[in-house]
Write a protein that holds these residues in place. Structure first.
Motif, mmCIF file in Angstrom:
data_model
loop_
_atom_site.group_PDB
_atom_site.id
_atom_site.type_symbol
_atom_site.label_atom_id
_atom_site.label_comp_id
_atom_site.label_asym_id
_atom_site.label_seq_id
_atom_site.Cartn_x
_atom_site.Cartn_y
_atom_site.Cartn_z
ATOM 1 N N ASP A 1 0.852 -1.188 0.000
ATOM 2 C CA ASP A 1 0.000 0.000 0.000
ATOM 3 C C ASP A 1 0.890 1.241 0.000
ATOM 4 O O ASP A 1 1.754 1.385 0.866
ATOM 5 C CB ASP A 1 -0.862 -0.021 1.264
ATOM 6 C CG ASP A 1 -1.955 1.018 1.204
ATOM 7 O OD1 ASP A 1 -1.891 1.871 0.303
ATOM 8 O OD2 ASP A 1 -2.856 0.972 2.052
ATOM 9 N N PRO A 2 0.742 2.115 -0.981
ATOM 10 C CA PRO A 2 1.619 3.292 -1.013
ATOM 11 C C PRO A 2 1.256 4.331 0.038
ATOM 12 O O PRO A 2 2.020 5.273 0.263
ATOM 13 C CB PRO A 2 1.392 3.846 -2.417
ATOM 14 C CG PRO A 2 0.023 3.402 -2.774
ATOM 15 C CD PRO A 2 -0.202 2.085 -2.101
ATOM 16 N N ALA A 3 0.105 4.171 0.692
ATOM 17 C CA ALA A 3 -0.312 5.192 1.651
ATOM 18 C C ALA A 3 0.568 5.150 2.888
ATOM 19 O O ALA A 3 0.874 4.076 3.387
ATOM 20 C CB ALA A 3 -1.762 4.957 2.043
ATOM 21 N N PRO A 4 1.019 6.306 3.370
ATOM 22 C CA PRO A 4 1.823 6.315 4.582
ATOM 23 C C PRO A 4 0.942 6.042 5.794
ATOM 24 O O PRO A 4 -0.237 6.377 5.787
ATOM 25 C CB PRO A 4 2.390 7.733 4.622
ATOM 26 C CG PRO A 4 1.393 8.543 3.878
ATOM 27 C CD PRO A 4 0.772 7.655 2.854
ATOM 28 N N SER A 5 1.532 5.446 6.784
ATOM 29 C CA SER A 5 0.771 5.252 8.020
ATOM 30 C C SER A 5 0.596 6.606 8.687
ATOM 31 O O SER A 5 1.231 7.599 8.332
ATOM 32 C CB SER A 5 1.525 4.306 8.940
ATOM 33 O OG SER A 5 2.652 4.973 9.465
ATOM 34 N N ARG A 6 -0.283 6.622 9.658
ATOM 35 C CA ARG A 6 -0.599 7.885 10.324
ATOM 36 C C ARG A 6 0.663 8.519 10.912
ATOM 37 O O ARG A 6 0.896 9.720 10.811
ATOM 38 C CB ARG A 6 -1.610 7.593 11.415
ATOM 39 C CG ARG A 6 -2.487 8.736 11.761
ATOM 40 C CD ARG A 6 -3.561 8.255 12.720
ATOM 41 N NE ARG A 6 -4.203 9.410 13.325
ATOM 42 C CZ ARG A 6 -5.022 10.220 12.678
ATOM 43 N NH1 ARG A 6 -5.300 10.010 11.413
ATOM 44 N NH2 ARG A 6 -5.556 11.244 13.295
ATOM 45 N N TYR B 1 3.137 9.751 8.268
ATOM 46 C CA TYR B 1 2.637 11.014 7.730
ATOM 47 C C TYR B 1 2.940 12.169 8.676
ATOM 48 O O TYR B 1 3.469 13.210 8.284
ATOM 49 C CB TYR B 1 1.133 10.864 7.528
ATOM 50 C CG TYR B 1 0.401 12.100 7.125
ATOM 51 C CD1 TYR B 1 0.512 12.608 5.842
ATOM 52 C CD2 TYR B 1 -0.423 12.756 8.033
ATOM 53 C CE1 TYR B 1 -0.178 13.735 5.481
ATOM 54 C CE2 TYR B 1 -1.116 13.878 7.677
ATOM 55 C CZ TYR B 1 -0.997 14.372 6.397
ATOM 56 O OH TYR B 1 -1.674 15.494 6.034
ATOM 57 N N ARG B 2 2.681 11.927 9.951
ATOM 58 C CA ARG B 2 2.953 13.000 10.932
ATOM 59 C C ARG B 2 4.436 13.291 11.012
ATOM 60 O O ARG B 2 4.854 14.439 11.130
ATOM 61 C CB ARG B 2 2.448 12.573 12.306
ATOM 62 C CG ARG B 2 0.966 12.715 12.386
ATOM 63 C CD ARG B 2 0.495 12.603 13.792
ATOM 64 N NE ARG B 2 -0.952 12.771 13.818
ATOM 65 C CZ ARG B 2 -1.717 12.320 14.772
ATOM 66 N NH1 ARG B 2 -1.195 11.685 15.786
ATOM 67 N NH2 ARG B 2 -3.005 12.535 14.729
ATOM 68 N N GLN C 1 6.618 12.964 8.666
ATOM 69 C CA GLN C 1 7.045 13.720 7.492
ATOM 70 C C GLN C 1 6.674 15.183 7.642
ATOM 71 O O GLN C 1 7.454 16.082 7.340
ATOM 72 C CB GLN C 1 6.390 13.135 6.242
ATOM 73 C CG GLN C 1 6.977 13.712 4.972
ATOM 74 C CD GLN C 1 5.924 14.123 3.988
ATOM 75 O OE1 GLN C 1 4.737 14.139 4.299
ATOM 76 N NE2 GLN C 1 6.349 14.503 2.807
#
Lengths: 444, 295
Positions: free
Chosen positions: B15-20, B23-24, B26
């Protein structure tokens, strides 16, 4: 009504704060893709030399410093259907855009296409207190517009004054300072399902972002895909997206009607998938590579490899002629355009002085679509692409990004809306005073 | 419609989506202040922390101090900076001895250890020294150029005799008057503050030189000129030189001072007064009585 005022004004204040910080992200949440552009406002807005249209149509105040697109997840018909999935997609796209811009974004302006938009035309009229029209009078006439009962669970997304009339002169764009007795205003109000807006706001909040504005993507696509004189003389913009097709009608640089058809390119893909019994991904690929809407004799001979992965040699080596493919695609496209035609007829599009139709959106890239659309919608059809803005990467200049680019323009130069004018004093709730009086009476 | 076969060895799609939290993280890393802290603050803190941790040990601190002192000594003991001799110019031998005694230099020494300003103040603090200049000459020589005070008068006090220069500054004590018979003598409290006036009076009293004993400061305000036979010339506070000139003129005309007079009182300039000795007074009375025919 007051609650609407407050939430919309809060978003306006947020937008102002974002402009002050100089960085804002715009997020176009579609059914098939989510696009994010990061804008930097560099404050060169005041250097407009003439009142006329400059080389960039006066849109030189900002620059795109980050752009990202990702496949949309959890969105159906332009509405959020699975919040966790959509949140993941928003995080993905924001992460990529922030990485490209190398800056942290805190404010987001979002647009979406679905949620059953419905247009209302409102009219209001007041007698002027003194002869000159002041800002207060404008606020009064806007407040005097009789709001129709747009139903429970709906929310006003746009409420833009489109026309002012002073006594018997109409077509005024800015009546302030003029002299007359009666001021009348026409307003265009667009309502959407409140639930869709709440879902979107929640998703964005879950990504640690502040929502600084909301817009309908049909409106945004119209801003960026229609050229100046089309907006002035009257035109309809048809934004053919993945899950829904937005229709917006512009005249005198104001949107006067917006609607959406809950059909789009994804339905075409679904038809291909079902018709040829292939996965959606393969159907999408076949559609983009070989799609079309006008079949010729050549197309009967052009065979397309469908491919497959079942291990059954016969099944995996199937071919289909391009004419057959067009035979699948065309009825669905015709259906979409017929539906759009119905909406335009309902809006009274034929009464407009100029009946230009602009097709945009990713699904408008099917070869031969303009010919088909001309037969259904009228002769004056063209394919539109978004306007060029500063720093826009080449990869996001296609017609699929009309709404995203239009949202940039919307963020930089928002149209005056109802809530930008102060509420007239006599419209403030008298309840607080009445409650104070009641308290006194009860206790003394 | 899932594909029935997966490509051999291909990892499952991620899954290319970053984890929560990714994301924070970054977003945090893109915050300018945080980045500045990370880039500048943390290395500074690390270096400072490691340094202080290393220096927390007493032995290491001492070792560093010792190393520094060693290096310093190595530089200071180089021959370029060494002072071997002290040369004193313009001083009498006993003054030179005094200066050597006062300075108490332990030669050879390095020029870093010599505090020239303090030494200059020390030498200038000696009474006979009027001014002094110190410098270290190339070749390792400490050069003192002394200007000595010249004694002008001898001052007699209860504590003893003292030599004063023309400005009244003490030069050195004197053992006996006979050691310096060439200098005039002054006496009395506060006399040293008016040495210039006294010298002026001595110059005026040049005709009386053989008989002159000295000047006495009276009441810290005026001078008495003392001659032999106990004769005194009492001079006024204002313009004593003029009064003395008058007395000398009278002496030249009337041979005044060779007579039997105890004092010439010039304290009131408009009324000079003579005081006779008792015998002379008797004699005068006797002569008066004879003149008046009393006897």
């Amino acid at each position: 009504m007051n609650q609407l005022y407050q939430s919309q004004r809060a978003m306006r204040a947020m937008r102002k704060a974002a402009m002050q910080r100089g960085v804002v992200a715009i997020l176009d949440i579609g059914t098939s893709k989510i696009a994010c552009l990061v804008l930097r406002f560099d404050g060169t807005e005041g250097s407009r030399a003439s009142d006329g249209v400059g080389p960039l149509a006066g849109q030189a105040g900002f620059r795109v410093i980050g752009a990202a697109t990702t496949r949309s997840r959890g969105v159906r018909f332009g509405e959020i259907a699975a919040m966790q999935e959509t949140e993941l997609a928003i995080r993905t796209v924001l992460k990529t855009a922030q990485n490209m811009a190398q800056i942290r974004v805190d404010h987001v302006i979002a647009s979406f296409s679905g949620a059953n938009p419905r247009s209302y035309g409102l009219a209001g009229q007041v007698e002027l207190e003194d002869q000159t029209v002041s800002e207060h009078d404008v606020a009064r006439v806007l407040a005097a517009c009789d709001v129709p009962d747009y139903g429970e669970g709906r929310e006003v997304l746009h409420a833009q004054p489109v026309n002012f009339a002073l006594d018997h002169r109409t077509g005024l764009s800015d009546p302030r300072g003029q002299i007359g007795n009666t001021l009348a205003a026409d307003m265009h109000m667009l309502t959407v399902d409140a639930q869709a807006v709440q879902n979107l706001a929640h998703c964005i909040k879950r990504c640690d972002l502040e929502l600084a504005g909301l817009a309908s993507s049909a409106y945004c696509a119209g801003i960026s895909a229609l050229v100046e004189d089309e907006q002035e003389l009257g035109a309809a913009c048809i934004d053919m997206g993945g899950g829904s097709t937005g229709v917006s009608i512009f005249i005198k640089k104001h949107m006067i009607y917006a609607d959406s058809v809950r059909m789009g390119g994804d339905h075409v893909t679904g038809d291909i998938s079902m018709g040829l019994s292939v996965p959606m991904a393969v159907a999408e690929r076949i559609k983009t590579f070989h799609g079309g809407v006008v079949a010729t004799g050549m197309d009967d001979r052009e065979m397309i490899e469908i491919g497959g992965d079942t291990g059954d040699w016969e099944h995996d080596r199937r071919t289909v002629s391009r004419a057959e493919l067009i035979g699948i695609i065309r009825p669905r496209v015709e259906e979409i355009l017929e539906e759009v035609r119905t909406r335009l007829d309902a809006a009274g599009f034929e009464h407009l002085p100029s009946q230009q139709i602009v097709l945009t959106g990713a699904a408008s890239q099917i070869p031969g679509l303009d010919g088909l659309a001309a037969r259904i919608l009228g002769q004056r059809v063209r394919l539109g692409r978004p306007m060029r803005v500063h720093g826009l990467p080449q990869s996001v200049t296609g017609p699929g990004f009309s709404a995203a680019v239009g949202l940039c323009l919307f963020a930089a130069h928002p149209q005056d809306e109802w809530w930008d004018f102060d509420i007239p004093v006599d419209r403030y709730p008298a309840r607080s005073l009445r409650r104070a009086v009641k308290w006194l009476r009860d206790n003394w | 419609m899932w594909p029935l076969r997966r490509a051999a060895g291909a990892p499952p799609r991620r899954d290319p989506a970053p984890s929560r939290w990714a994301y924070r993280m970054q977003r945090l890393m893109l915050t300018p202040l945080f980045r500045l802290t990370l880039r500048a603050g943390v290395p500074c803190l690390l270096v400072f922390g490691a340094g202080s941790l290393w220096l927390a040990d007493e032995a290491r601190r001492d070792a560093i101090a010792g190393r520094i002192a060693e290096m310093r000594a190595a530089i200071e003991s180089r021959p370029e900076f060494r002072v071997d001799l002290m040369a004193i110019d313009g001083a009498s031998p006993d003054l030179a001895a005094d200066i050597r005694e006062v300075l108490q230099l332990d030669l050879p020494a390095t020029s870093f250890d010599l505090d020239l300003d303090a030494m200059r103040a020390q030498v200038a603090g000696l009474d006979p020294v009027k001014s002094v200049s110190l410098r270290i000459r190339p070749g390792g020589i400490l050069q003192l150029e002394v200007q000595e005070r010249v004694p002008a008068v001898v001052w007699r006090r209860a504590e003893g005799l003292e030599l004063l220069d023309a400005e009244g500054h003490p030069v050195r004590p004197l053992g006996s008057r006979a050691a310096r018979p060439d200098l005039p003598l002054i006496a009395g409290e506060g006399a040293d503050a008016h040495v210039a006036e006294a010298l002026d009076l001595f110059a005026a009293a040049r005709p009386l030189w053989p008989r002159l004993r000295g000047l006495v400061r009276v009441g810290e305000r005026r001078w008495d000129l003392v001659l032999d036979r106990g004769q005194r010339i009492m001079l006024p506070v204002a313009q004593p030189r003029r009064a003395l000139d008058r007395v000398i003129a009278m002496d030249g005309a009337e041979d005044l001072l060779s007579r039997d007079i105890a004092a010439v009182d010039m304290r009131l300039p408009e009324r000079p007064t003579l005081r006779l000795n008792p015998q002379a007074m008797e004699e005068l009375h006797r002569i008066r009585r004879i003149e008046w025919g009393e006897d």
